[in-house]
Design a protein around this motif. Structure first.
Motif, PDB file in Angstrom:
ATOM      1  N   ASN A 186       0.855  -1.187   0.000  1.00 26.44           N
ATOM      2  CA  ASN A 186       0.000   0.000   0.000  1.00 26.44           C
ATOM      3  C   ASN A 186       0.892   1.238   0.000  1.00 26.44           C
ATOM      4  N   ILE A 187       0.568   2.211  -0.858  1.00 29.99           N
ATOM      5  CA  ILE A 187       1.340   3.445  -0.953  1.00 29.99           C
ATOM      6  C   ILE A 187       0.406   4.601  -0.613  1.00 29.99           C
ATOM      7  N   PHE A 188       0.836   5.468   0.293  1.00 26.95           N
ATOM      8  CA  PHE A 188      -0.054   6.472   0.868  1.00 26.95           C
ATOM      9  C   PHE A 188       0.262   7.876   0.374  1.00 26.95           C
ATOM     10  N   SER A 189      -0.775   8.675   0.271  1.00 28.47           N
ATOM     11  CA  SER A 189      -0.658  10.116   0.092  1.00 28.47           C
ATOM     12  C   SER A 189      -0.963  10.783   1.429  1.00 28.47           C
ATOM     13  N   ASN A 190      -0.762  12.095   1.505  1.00 30.27           N
ATOM     14  CA  ASN A 190      -1.141  12.807   2.729  1.00 30.27           C
ATOM     15  C   ASN A 190      -2.603  12.548   3.068  1.00 30.27           C
ATOM     16  N   ARG A 191      -3.469  12.609   2.052  1.00 32.62           N
ATOM     17  CA  ARG A 191      -4.908  12.470   2.291  1.00 32.62           C
ATOM     18  C   ARG A 191      -5.283  11.071   2.760  1.00 32.62           C
ATOM     19  N   THR A 192      -4.768  10.055   2.071  1.00 30.85           N
ATOM     20  CA  THR A 192      -5.156   8.701   2.472  1.00 30.85           C
ATOM     21  C   THR A 192      -4.566   8.335   3.835  1.00 30.85           C
ATOM     22  N   MET A 193      -3.374   8.846   4.142  1.00 34.49           N
ATOM     23  CA  MET A 193      -2.807   8.595   5.469  1.00 34.49           C
ATOM     24  C   MET A 193      -3.667   9.232   6.554  1.00 34.49           C
ATOM     25  N   CYS A 194      -4.057  10.488   6.359  1.00 34.62           N
ATOM     26  CA  CYS A 194      -4.936  11.149   7.330  1.00 34.62           C
ATOM     27  C   CYS A 194      -6.250  10.404   7.481  1.00 34.62           C
ATOM     28  N   ASN A 195      -6.795   9.911   6.366  1.00 28.95           N
ATOM     29  CA  ASN A 195      -8.050   9.156   6.430  1.00 28.95           C
ATOM     30  C   ASN A 195      -7.919   7.944   7.340  1.00 28.95           C
ATOM     31  N   TYR A 196      -6.823   7.224   7.209  1.00 28.65           N
ATOM     32  CA  TYR A 196      -6.583   6.044   8.046  1.00 28.65           C
ATOM     33  C   TYR A 196      -6.524   6.436   9.525  1.00 28.65           C
ATOM     34  N   LEU A 197      -5.721   7.426   9.837  1.00 31.33           N
ATOM     35  CA  LEU A 197      -5.496   7.790  11.237  1.00 31.33           C
ATOM     36  C   LEU A 197      -6.758   8.342  11.881  1.00 31.33           C
ATOM     37  N   GLN A 198      -7.525   9.115  11.129  1.00 27.56           N
ATOM     38  CA  GLN A 198      -8.791   9.622  11.659  1.00 27.56           C
ATOM     39  C   GLN A 198      -9.782   8.493  11.886  1.00 27.56           C
ATOM     40  N   LYS A 199      -9.809   7.544  10.982  1.00 27.64           N
ATOM     41  CA  LYS A 199     -10.780   6.452  11.076  1.00 27.64           C
ATOM     42  C   LYS A 199     -10.566   5.592  12.318  1.00 27.64           C
ATOM     43  N   VAL A 200      -9.284   5.412  12.714  1.00 24.24           N
ATOM     44  CA  VAL A 200      -9.021   4.562  13.882  1.00 24.24           C
ATOM     45  C   VAL A 200      -9.073   5.332  15.190  1.00 24.24           C
ATOM     46  N   GLY A 201      -9.206   6.683  15.128  1.00 25.11           N
ATOM     47  CA  GLY A 201      -9.471   7.433  16.345  1.00 25.11           C
ATOM     48  C   GLY A 201      -8.386   8.348  16.865  1.00 25.11           C
ATOM     49  N   PHE A 202      -7.314   8.578  16.099  1.00 30.00           N
ATOM     50  CA  PHE A 202      -6.305   9.523  16.557  1.00 30.00           C
ATOM     51  C   PHE A 202      -6.879  10.938  16.511  1.00 30.00           C
ATOM     52  N   ARG A 203      -6.573  11.732  17.537  1.00 32.83           N
ATOM     53  CA  ARG A 203      -7.212  13.033  17.680  1.00 32.83           C
ATOM     54  C   ARG A 203      -6.353  14.180  17.175  1.00 32.83           C
ATOM     55  N   LYS A 204      -5.051  14.009  17.122  1.00 29.76           N
ATOM     56  CA  LYS A 204      -4.152  15.057  16.648  1.00 29.76           C
ATOM     57  C   LYS A 204      -3.179  14.432  15.664  1.00 29.76           C
ATOM     58  N   ILE A 205      -3.233  14.897  14.409  1.00 35.05           N
ATOM     59  CA  ILE A 205      -2.492  14.251  13.332  1.00 35.05           C
ATOM     60  C   ILE A 205      -1.658  15.287  12.592  1.00 35.05           C
ATOM     61  N   ASP A 206      -0.376  14.977  12.396  1.00 33.85           N
ATOM     62  CA  ASP A 206       0.517  15.840  11.632  1.00 33.85           C
ATOM     63  C   ASP A 206       1.206  14.980  10.578  1.00 33.85           C
ATOM     64  N   VAL A 207       0.740  15.107   9.332  1.00 31.30           N
ATOM     65  CA  VAL A 207       1.343  14.374   8.219  1.00 31.30           C
ATOM     66  C   VAL A 207       2.155  15.371   7.403  1.00 31.30           C
ATOM     67  N   THR A 208       3.456  15.226   7.425  1.00 30.81           N
ATOM     68  CA  THR A 208       4.321  16.195   6.759  1.00 30.81           C
ATOM     69  C   THR A 208       5.296  15.477   5.837  1.00 30.81           C
ATOM     70  N   ASN A 209       5.528  16.062   4.673  1.00 25.72           N
ATOM     71  CA  ASN A 209       6.461  15.472   3.712  1.00 25.72           C
ATOM     72  C   ASN A 209       7.878  15.895   4.066  1.00 25.72           C
ATOM     73  N   GLN A 210       8.572  15.042   4.770  1.00 31.55           N
ATOM     74  CA  GLN A 210       9.923  15.363   5.233  1.00 31.55           C
ATOM     75  C   GLN A 210      10.818  14.144   5.019  1.00 31.55           C
ATOM     76  N   GLY A 211      11.572  14.144   3.945  1.00 31.32           N
ATOM     77  CA  GLY A 211      12.527  13.081   3.700  1.00 31.32           C
ATOM     78  C   GLY A 211      13.839  13.336   4.410  1.00 31.32           C
ATOM     79  N   ASP A 212      14.768  12.453   4.200  1.00 31.10           N
ATOM     80  CA  ASP A 212      16.013  12.487   4.962  1.00 31.10           C
ATOM     81  C   ASP A 212      17.054  13.465   4.425  1.00 31.10           C
ATOM     82  N   LYS A 213      17.045  13.738   3.118  1.00 29.84           N
ATOM     83  CA  LYS A 213      18.189  14.458   2.535  1.00 29.84           C
ATOM     84  C   LYS A 213      18.282  15.895   3.030  1.00 29.84           C
ATOM     85  N   LEU A 214      17.175  16.653   2.937  1.00 23.05           N
ATOM     86  CA  LEU A 214      17.230  18.031   3.411  1.00 23.05           C
ATOM     87  C   LEU A 214      17.308  18.089   4.933  1.00 23.05           C
TER      88      LEU A 214
END
Length: 301
Positions: A227-255
């Motif tokens: 399964n490969i996730f986007s910001n939106r689909t990841m947030c959908n998963y976390l909200q569905k299972v009940g997490f109340r505060k979610i921060d999905v940020t695109n932050q890779g290792d290089k920068l």
């Protein structure tokens, strides 16, 4: 490795249960499809679980498996040679900043799922966490045990932790491997104490590199990346299972590694206190958010 027709199974969307998808990319005989209802991208058909399990042998952890970028044995050797500030340290600082204030941080129990050879757990232990590992590979788990950290060789489904067992659960480059991420996240949510933190890292489907490289995007490893996730689909998963505060940020290792090497991020600080360094930090992370192929995800129960 060659596979036969009987090695595969067809699956429905893990998130919404729909069997309605559009084929997006083909790679090595596998198709990455996108659910027409919720947008989740997943491999379909995919290998059966017994075939997937066989992929994670000793060769996999030495960079000879389907993911050539992995060499956990080399990582352990490099980790034991140096004790400087690394991105793993910064991740630990960031997790600590999200936890409820405590007079004794050493009481925070941390579980890493798919802990590999234990480099992150060893760092977390030095930050004062009470560390535990969950790892399917007995080969990898032995590295962790040699660090003095308890580890169970079980799947999430087979682990039997009571509710509210951990303050932190970590899954770095793991969720894309899970056959049923929704079920797994529901279990993880139950293991966390109220106010507990889930930290994950995974690929970012919406990144420019995927758009430009299409099926040649490095994160498309359909043998094991289910399964490969986007910001939106990841947030959908976390909200569905009940997490109340979610921060999905695109932050890779290089920068982020550049920030570390320039001492913009330093030990003990989730964000720099110095005004100039904080401006550089926020600017680089802003750029990183639009170009990074990876996501760092923080969710609070």
């Amino acid at each position: 490795m060659e596979f036969k027709e009987q090695d595969f199974e067809s699956v429905i969307c893990d998130f919404c249960g729909a069997d309605d998808y559009t084929k997006r990319y083909e790679k090595r005989g596998f198709w990455m499809v996108q659910c027409n209802k919720c947008g989740l991208v997943y491999t379909n058909p995919r290998l059966k679980q017994e075939k997937i399990a066989a992929l994670y042998d000793a060769d996999y952890f030495q960079g000879h498996g389907f993911d050539k970028s992995i060499d956990y044995v080399k990582d352990v050797k490099e980790h034991t040679k140096k004790d400087d500030f690394t991105l793993e340290d910064w991740d630990c600082d960031n997790i600590l900043s999200l936890l409820p204030p405590s007079t004794n941080p050493n009481n925070f129990k941390l579980l890493e799922i798919g802990c590999g050879t234990g480099v992150f757990l060893d760092k977390a232990k030095k930050h004062g966490f009470d560390c535990y590992g969950l790892e399917l590979s007995e080969y990898a788990a032995n590295f962790v045990r040699n660090m003095g950290i308890p580890v169970e060789t079980k799947s999430i489904e087979d682990a039997n932790y009571p509710p509210n067992s951990f303050d932190v659960v970590v899954m770095r480059e793991v969720i894309e491997h899970l056959p049923h991420p929704l079920e797994s996240l529901q279990t993880i949510h139950s293991w966390l104490k109220p106010g507990g933190v889930l930290f994950m890292a995974t690929g970012n489907y919406d990144c420019p590199e995927r758009i430009l490289r299409k099926s040649d995007w490095f994160y498309f490893m359909p043998e094991g990346h289910l399964n490969i996730f986007s910001n939106r689909t990841m947030c959908n998963y976390l909200q569905k299972v009940g997490f109340r505060k979610i921060d999905v940020t695109n932050q890779g290792d290089k920068l982020m590694e550049m920030l570390r090497s320039k001492n913009i991020i330093t030990s003990g600080e989730a964000k720099p206190r110095n005004i100039f360094k904080r401006l550089v930090f926020l600017s680089v992370r802003g750029v990183n958010h639009f170009i990074s192929s990876g996501m760092r995800i923080y969710a609070v129960k």
